[in-house]
Design an enzyme around this catalytic site. Structure first.
Site, PDB file in Angstrom:
ATOM      1  N   LYS A 115       6.130  10.826 -12.853  1.00 30.06           N
ATOM      2  CA  LYS A 115       5.579   9.637 -14.032  1.00 30.06           C
ATOM      3  C   LYS A 115       5.350   9.511 -14.786  1.00 30.06           C
ATOM      4  O   LYS A 115       6.683   8.979 -16.184  1.00 30.06           O
ATOM      5  CB  LYS A 115       3.753   9.424 -13.600  1.00 30.06           C
ATOM      6  CG  LYS A 115       2.985   9.262 -12.655  1.00 30.06           C
ATOM      7  CD  LYS A 115       2.693   7.802 -12.779  1.00 30.06           C
ATOM      8  CE  LYS A 115       1.418   7.627 -11.741  1.00 30.06           C
ATOM      9  NZ  LYS A 115       0.939   6.924 -11.010  1.00 30.06           N
ATOM     10  N   LYS A 197       6.966   4.938   0.916  1.00 27.19           N
ATOM     11  CA  LYS A 197       4.765   3.878   1.101  1.00 27.19           C
ATOM     12  C   LYS A 197       4.947   3.072   0.510  1.00 27.19           C
ATOM     13  O   LYS A 197       5.977   2.312  -0.692  1.00 27.19           O
ATOM     14  CB  LYS A 197       4.293   4.888   0.369  1.00 27.19           C
ATOM     15  CG  LYS A 197       2.612   4.761   0.386  1.00 27.19           C
ATOM     16  CD  LYS A 197       2.225   5.788  -0.602  1.00 27.19           C
ATOM     17  CE  LYS A 197       1.807   5.503  -1.790  1.00 27.19           C
ATOM     18  NZ  LYS A 197       1.133   5.915  -2.962  1.00 27.19           N
ATOM     19  N   LYS A 200       1.652  -0.759  -4.747  1.00 22.84           N
ATOM     20  CA  LYS A 200       1.817  -1.526  -6.050  1.00 22.84           C
ATOM     21  C   LYS A 200       2.345  -1.910  -7.120  1.00 22.84           C
ATOM     22  O   LYS A 200       2.608  -3.158  -7.212  1.00 22.84           O
ATOM     23  CB  LYS A 200       0.171  -1.715  -6.414  1.00 22.84           C
ATOM     24  CG  LYS A 200      -0.383  -1.106  -7.081  1.00 22.84           C
ATOM     25  CD  LYS A 200      -1.507  -0.821  -7.074  1.00 22.84           C
ATOM     26  CE  LYS A 200      -3.291   0.270  -6.855  1.00 22.84           C
ATOM     27  NZ  LYS A 200      -2.276   0.978  -7.923  1.00 22.84           N
TER      28      LYS A 200
HETATM   29  P1  ATP Z   1       0.544   2.894  -8.051  1.00 25.18           P
HETATM   30  O1  ATP Z   1       1.653   2.017  -6.513  1.00 25.18           O
HETATM   31  O2  ATP Z   1      -0.108   2.299  -8.625  1.00 25.18           O
HETATM   32  O3  ATP Z   1       1.245   3.915  -7.926  1.00 25.18           O
HETATM   33  P2  ATP Z   1      -0.904   3.185  -5.156  1.00 25.18           P
HETATM   34  O4  ATP Z   1      -0.167   1.707  -4.798  1.00 25.18           O
HETATM   35  O5  ATP Z   1       0.225   4.202  -4.120  1.00 25.18           O
HETATM   36  O6  ATP Z   1      -0.725   2.937  -6.284  1.00 25.18           O
HETATM   37  P3  ATP Z   1      -2.888   4.474  -5.711  1.00 25.18           P
HETATM   38  O7  ATP Z   1      -3.864   3.722  -6.653  1.00 25.18           O
HETATM   39  O8  ATP Z   1      -2.449   5.711  -6.419  1.00 25.18           O
HETATM   40  O9  ATP Z   1      -2.209   3.187  -5.168  1.00 25.18           O
HETATM   41  O10 ATP Z   1      -3.853   4.620  -4.396  1.00 25.18           O
HETATM   42  C1  ATP Z   1      -5.551   4.511  -4.134  1.00 25.18           C
HETATM   43  C2  ATP Z   1      -5.408   4.736  -2.644  1.00 25.18           C
HETATM   44  O11 ATP Z   1      -5.051   3.939  -1.750  1.00 25.18           O
HETATM   45  C3  ATP Z   1      -5.472   6.303  -2.467  1.00 25.18           C
HETATM   46  O12 ATP Z   1      -6.850   7.389  -1.902  1.00 25.18           O
HETATM   47  C4  ATP Z   1      -4.204   6.087  -1.583  1.00 25.18           C
HETATM   48  O13 ATP Z   1      -4.048   7.209  -0.783  1.00 25.18           O
HETATM   49  C5  ATP Z   1      -4.194   4.966  -1.321  1.00 25.18           C
HETATM   50  N1  ATP Z   1      -3.332   4.503  -0.492  1.00 25.18           N
HETATM   51  C6  ATP Z   1      -1.762   3.907  -1.554  1.00 25.18           C
HETATM   52  N2  ATP Z   1      -1.301   3.663  -0.298  1.00 25.18           N
HETATM   53  C7  ATP Z   1      -1.027   3.518   0.593  1.00 25.18           C
HETATM   54  C8  ATP Z   1      -0.237   3.443   1.483  1.00 25.18           C
HETATM   55  N3  ATP Z   1       1.024   2.661   1.432  1.00 25.18           N
HETATM   56  N4  ATP Z   1      -1.162   3.571   2.951  1.00 25.18           N
HETATM   57  C9  ATP Z   1      -1.716   4.004   2.571  1.00 25.18           C
HETATM   58  N5  ATP Z   1      -2.911   4.516   1.527  1.00 25.18           N
HETATM   59  C10 ATP Z   1      -2.141   4.049   0.889  1.00 25.18           C
END
Ligand code: ATP
Ligand code: LTN
Length: 336
Positions: A115, A197, A200
């Protein structure tokens, strides 16, 4: 333990719009846990502040996330669903635990390094001490299990180290939490780049299906999804795009990958993509309807917030009092 049940704690940051990755990888799995465990699900709004937020937009986003937890099926009467910022014990314990955390430990955190590299203009101390606040979240509720994805495992390890260090000095005060590995651990990849991955915060909105996307948008995104030059629907490392779509399809419908593959023997990519879109719509439509209904029930949501804040604060303050006492902070005299 609360009433003979082990305690489970997790949450999501109130940043960005949730994707089906968040739902299939996290939220959906949480739904099955509330019978067996005493569950706390936080809207991690304090953690979101490591990135600059627009106040009006942020206020809405955080509340929307709480409503979405409920719309997705988390029962606010059986689970404690609450805002992290409403329970001041989080910030207090975070300070106390910060005095038991070494700079070297925080320096090793990969999320901080990633980050910090991404937001070079705002490498704030909150970003650095993020894991300490997360440790406070978890330890306040004497948590036994924390369901998180792989990316958060390092944060759970430092939480355990901090708790063990504290207990080593002051006795058995904090429960040492363990990661909870989900049986169906879906990892959903970007529709535009299946090596990445689905996330969001991805700038390419066509790579992610958001929980609030309408059916036309879902169909369009699935149709545009990157596949390969073959035409066989098969799960294989050499076919990451198709495999990801099969993963989405099977997780939405609760089928195994083998069952999903059987559904598409002799079927072309066009029809396959339509079937994936329909599977996603079948999951999202009822959730969206419930979300829209709940958004109109302002008083009901307010009452849930009040009730659950109180419940969370009760358990959190119990631990905080214990920690303060052990540390030798003076206790408030009782009023005569
Ligand atoms: P950001 O993009 O803001 O870092 P993110 O979409 O990666 O966020 P997080 O807020 O870090 O999501 O994660 C929230 C939950 O969703 C966590 O438990 C994470 O493991 C799960 N998660 C996020 N993206 C995925 C994905 N693509 N597949 C499965 N699980 C996910
Ligand atoms: N860091 C987590 C969100 C989070 C969390 C927690 C998860 C904050 N506090 C406590 C589990 C337990 C994330 O980015 N997914």
């Amino acid at each position: 333990m609360i009433d003979d049940k082990k305690v489970l704690y997790s949450g999501m940051q109130a940043t960005g719009n949730l994707t089906i990755g968040n739902y299939l990888g996290a939220l959906k799995n949480w739904l099955s846990l509330n019978e067996e465990y005493e569950c706390f699900w936080g809207v991690m709004d304090l953690h979101s502040l490591t990135v600059r937020q627009q106040p009006a937009d942020f206020r809405k986003k955080a509340r929307n996330l709480l409503v979405l937890y409920i719309a997705a099926g988390l029962d606010p009467k059986k689970n404690c669903i609450y805002f992290q910022s409403h329970v001041s014990a989080h910030a207090e314990l975070s300070w106390l635990l910060g005095c038991f955390t070494y700079m070297g430990e925080l320096n090793r955190m990969t999320q901080f390094k990633e980050k910090a590299a991404k937001h070079t203009d705002n490498i704030n101390a909150g970003l650095f001490t993020y894991p300490v606040l997360m440790a406070a979240d978890i330890l306040l509720y004497q948590t036994d299990f924390v369901p998180v994805g792989k990316d958060q495992k390092q944060h759970l390890e430092i939480t355990r180290d901090i708790a063990e260090r504290f207990n080593g000095i002051y006795g058995d005060v904090l429960t040492i939490p363990e990661p909870y590995i989900m049986k169906a651990g879906a990892k959903i990849m970007s529709l535009q780049d299946p090596a990445k991955k689905m996330s969001k915060s991805d700038e390419n909105i066509n790579g992610s299906i958001y929980l609030m996307d309408d059916p036309d948008t879902i169909v369009r995104k699935c149709k545009r999804a990157v596949t390969d030059s073959e035409s066989e629907v098969r799960y294989s490392e050499e076919k990451p795009g198709v495999s990801n779509l099969l993963e989405i399809y099977s997780t939405c419908l609760g089928k195994s990958i083998e069952e999903a593959e059987k559904d598409f023997v002799g079927v072309g990519y066009g029809d396959f993509k339509m079937a994936v879109a329909e599977a996603v719509i079948s999951i999202l439509k009822p959730m969206q309807e419930e979300y829209n209904r709940l958004q109109k029930e302002k008083d009901y949501i307010d009452s849930i917030i009040l009730e659950n804040d109180e419940k969370a604060a009760y358990f959190a303050n119990k631990t905080l009092r214990k920690v303060k006492k052990k540390l030798g902070l003076t206790e408030k005299p009782r009023k005569a």
